[in-house]
Design an enzyme around this catalytic site. Sequence first.
Site, PDB file in Angstrom:
ATOM      1  N   LYS A 150      34.368 -83.217   5.968  1.00 22.34           N
ATOM      2  CA  LYS A 150      34.658 -82.271   5.024  1.00 22.34           C
ATOM      3  C   LYS A 150      34.284 -82.948   3.510  1.00 22.34           C
ATOM      4  O   LYS A 150      35.129 -83.930   3.068  1.00 22.34           O
ATOM      5  CB  LYS A 150      35.893 -81.816   4.759  1.00 22.34           C
ATOM      6  N   GLU A 152      42.028 -94.278   1.109  1.00 21.75           N
ATOM      7  CA  GLU A 152      41.516 -94.912   0.183  1.00 21.75           C
ATOM      8  C   GLU A 152      41.709 -94.154  -1.044  1.00 21.75           C
ATOM      9  O   GLU A 152      41.156 -93.270  -1.298  1.00 21.75           O
ATOM     10  CB  GLU A 152      40.153 -95.225   0.354  1.00 21.75           C
ATOM     11  N   CYS A 158      36.760 -95.341  -8.198  1.00 23.32           N
ATOM     12  CA  CYS A 158      38.212 -95.770  -7.798  1.00 23.32           C
ATOM     13  C   CYS A 158      38.578 -97.239  -8.307  1.00 23.32           C
ATOM     14  O   CYS A 158      39.369 -97.863  -8.495  1.00 23.32           O
ATOM     15  CB  CYS A 158      38.692 -95.498  -6.332  1.00 23.32           C
ATOM     16  N   GLU A 174      45.722 -93.276 -13.499  1.00 24.77           N
ATOM     17  CA  GLU A 174      44.275 -93.311 -13.251  1.00 24.77           C
ATOM     18  C   GLU A 174      43.772 -92.095 -13.945  1.00 24.77           C
ATOM     19  O   GLU A 174      43.958 -91.006 -13.783  1.00 24.77           O
ATOM     20  CB  GLU A 174      44.031 -92.962 -11.741  1.00 24.77           C
TER      21      GLU A 174
HETATM   22  O1  TXE Z   1      40.810 -85.182  -5.805  1.00 23.26           O
HETATM   23  P1  TXE Z   1      41.383 -84.782  -4.173  1.00 23.26           P
HETATM   24  P2  TXE Z   1      40.921 -84.464  -6.961  1.00 23.26           P
HETATM   25  C1  TXE Z   1      41.550 -89.227  -8.039  1.00 23.26           C
HETATM   26  C2  TXE Z   1      41.249 -89.298  -9.369  1.00 23.26           C
HETATM   27  C3  TXE Z   1      41.145 -87.853  -9.856  1.00 23.26           C
HETATM   28  C4  TXE Z   1      42.480 -87.243  -8.964  1.00 23.26           C
HETATM   29  C5  TXE Z   1      42.423 -85.765  -8.416  1.00 23.26           C
HETATM   30  O2  TXE Z   1      42.431 -90.151 -10.329  1.00 23.26           O
HETATM   31  O3  TXE Z   1      41.439 -87.583 -11.138  1.00 23.26           O
HETATM   32  O4  TXE Z   1      42.207 -88.343  -7.742  1.00 23.26           O
HETATM   33  O5  TXE Z   1      41.226 -85.684  -8.015  1.00 23.26           O
HETATM   34  C6  TXE Z   1      40.320 -82.995  -0.313  1.00 23.26           C
HETATM   35  N1  TXE Z   1      44.438 -81.538   2.653  1.00 23.26           N
HETATM   36  N2  TXE Z   1      40.305 -89.693  -7.218  1.00 23.26           N
HETATM   37  O6  TXE Z   1      42.137 -83.495  -7.068  1.00 23.26           O
HETATM   38  O7  TXE Z   1      42.112 -83.311  -4.376  1.00 23.26           O
HETATM   39  C7  TXE Z   1      39.468 -82.169  -1.202  1.00 23.26           C
HETATM   40  O8  TXE Z   1      39.080 -81.128  -0.997  1.00 23.26           O
HETATM   41  C8  TXE Z   1      43.207 -82.195   2.980  1.00 23.26           C
HETATM   42  C9  TXE Z   1      40.164 -90.814  -6.618  1.00 23.26           C
HETATM   43  O9  TXE Z   1      39.905 -83.560  -7.282  1.00 23.26           O
HETATM   44  O10 TXE Z   1      42.098 -85.945  -3.677  1.00 23.26           O
HETATM   45  C10 TXE Z   1      38.468 -83.353  -1.437  1.00 23.26           C
HETATM   46  O11 TXE Z   1      37.519 -83.210  -0.335  1.00 23.26           O
HETATM   47  N3  TXE Z   1      42.173 -82.487   2.110  1.00 23.26           N
HETATM   48  C11 TXE Z   1      38.951 -90.996  -5.927  1.00 23.26           C
HETATM   49  C12 TXE Z   1      39.084 -84.507  -1.178  1.00 23.26           C
HETATM   50  O12 TXE Z   1      40.223 -84.328  -0.585  1.00 23.26           O
HETATM   51  C13 TXE Z   1      42.492 -82.331   0.720  1.00 23.26           C
HETATM   52  C14 TXE Z   1      38.119 -90.017  -5.732  1.00 23.26           C
HETATM   53  C15 TXE Z   1      39.450 -85.353  -2.634  1.00 23.26           C
HETATM   54  O13 TXE Z   1      39.946 -84.661  -3.464  1.00 23.26           O
HETATM   55  C16 TXE Z   1      43.767 -81.668   0.476  1.00 23.26           C
HETATM   56  C17 TXE Z   1      38.485 -88.732  -6.047  1.00 23.26           C
HETATM   57  C18 TXE Z   1      44.650 -81.478   1.626  1.00 23.26           C
HETATM   58  N4  TXE Z   1      45.876 -80.670   1.249  1.00 23.26           N
HETATM   59  C19 TXE Z   1      39.471 -88.539  -7.005  1.00 23.26           C
HETATM   60  N5  TXE Z   1      43.613 -81.342  -0.757  1.00 23.26           N
HETATM   61  C20 TXE Z   1      38.822 -92.257  -5.435  1.00 23.26           C
HETATM   62  N6  TXE Z   1      39.815 -92.968  -4.552  1.00 23.26           N
HETATM   63  O14 TXE Z   1      37.518 -92.627  -5.293  1.00 23.26           O
HETATM   64  C21 TXE Z   1      42.733 -82.127  -1.408  1.00 23.26           C
HETATM   65  N7  TXE Z   1      41.798 -82.352  -0.132  1.00 23.26           N
END
Ligand code: TXE
Length: 502
Positions: free
Chosen positions: A186, A261, A295, A395
């Site tokens: 996904k 991660e 990240c 972050e």
């Molecule tokens: O990421 P999400 P968001 C951090 C960064 C950012 C914050 C929020 O600080 O500001 O996270 O970003 C899926 N069950 N990073 O909210 O939601 C979602 O659809 C299953 C760090 O946009 O974590 C997407 O595919 N899946 C980072 C994925 O999770 C779920 C990279 C990441 O989105 C879900 C991105 C659920 N309940 C953001 N909810 C890094 N580590 O590099 C969401 N998703």
Amino acid sequence: MDKKKTKINTPQTVTSYINGEWVEPKKSTHQLPIIHPANEAEVSILYEADAKEVKTAAKAAKKTFESGLWSKASVDDRKAVLLAIRDLILENQEEIAELEVMNTGVPIAQVCGRQIPRSAMNFEFFAEFISQASSPVFDQNPDYITYVRREPVGVAGLIAPWNAPMALATMKVAGAIAFGNSCVLKPSELTPLGFIPFMNLLSKAGLPDGVVNMVNGRGGVTGAAMTQEEDIDLIAFTGGTETGRLIASEAGKTLKKTVTELGGKSANIIFSDADFERALDAALVAIFSNNGQQCLAGSRILVEKPIAKEFKKRFVERVHNLKIGDPYDKNTEIGPLISRNQNERVASFADAAEQSKNTNILCGGKRPKAFEKGYYFEPTVVESSDNQSAICQEEIFGPFATILEFEGIEEALQITNDSKFGLVSYVWSTDVRKIMKAQADIRAGVVWVNTPLMRELRAPFGGYKNSGIGRDGGEWSRNLFTEEKTVSIPLKDFPIAKLGER
Ligand code: TXE
């Protein structure tokens, strides 16, 4: 977007890809607009996969897995397919890169220079890895031979983020399939476009249908269905810390293996004996590449007092010169942020910095006036005297650098470790003793000494504390994507107790 700068046709619909076929878009399906962050134009429509569609994808993956067509294919056959995928990514890199830029707003020079080559490299790396990997044999007991088999886990659920969509998702896909798993991927609902040509090239490379399936949709719907799905055996996730917590607890209910991660707030420590010019260049790269949305960003820059004034002056001069603009322009260094939400989030930290008496905005902090449309944010530099302030603890995930001063190594390490995160860290010094103390005492999964952003795929990558659980890279990806089976075989007959015999 300036049409003249792209040659591709943008796919008008995004659906699931199950068992080698695209699901037909249905009017009744929940739809989400796909937005180009540089001009806010709707470029495509995503048809969301609900729990039923996720189940269909998981069943297809399971059926293929159980057929043995891929899961029991010889390592040489799997290696050949992985290398063919690498070649096809490189052949199609222009199209994939342009779609990535359309989705993410990351400058094309960075997508073409780093992310697409890395996506191809992920397949090459695991192709080479599987052809060399071995497992232990225990022959200390002369009456037995005992050895360990590595077998694929089954169906891997791969949940990917939006900041480097293809590079991060392919690390998971390549690892999963190299070891014989099937998977359901996904991508983030914000960034599915590059995966359309990617899915199409998998069968051309000779990968059997059903090995890699893709579902698209929001985390709370499609992603949640994956974490709950009985036919998915493991979850590999990259994303935000709060989401990681949710996913790990959901996945625990069906006892899935889970690796997360997550975010970071990484310290970039610059001692006064460092090579100043290199440290300056690298500090800019570490926080401003990928529009600051990574990240492993060096988002807290810790500078030793004797060089702090000069460093800030030079850093801010360079930030003023950064070229913000159309991500399709090859000279652009900073593009727009991914979404309106992310833009508002970054702006809220600038507002908080403006209000706080412990912080001082040295440059940026606003949406640039030059752009009427698009989620642009000025590259921002803030100095802070308090590591407890929100801009030092949270972050931010944008082009937003925070600079703190320190006196001596003890204070540098205390500030570095005073964080709920622990993903990576950077140390700049020419004093080997200082370096050795820092690399031992820093509580983070990676220490980069006198270098920015060195991702060694053979080595483990992952975080301490709220930066995640588990690691990926070579052996560590193998641990995630395989089960270990211990087999013992006697080398001679030995007496077995004769229970029930009188
Ligand atoms: O990421 P999400 P968001 C951090 C960064 C950012 C914050 C929020 O600080 O500001 O996270 O970003 C899926 N069950 N990073 O909210 O939601 C979602 O659809 C299953 C760090 O946009 O974590 C997407 O595919 N899946 C980072 C994925 O999770 C779920 C990279 C990441 O989105 C879900 C991105 C659920 N309940 C953001 N909810 C890094 N580590 O590099 C969401 N998703």
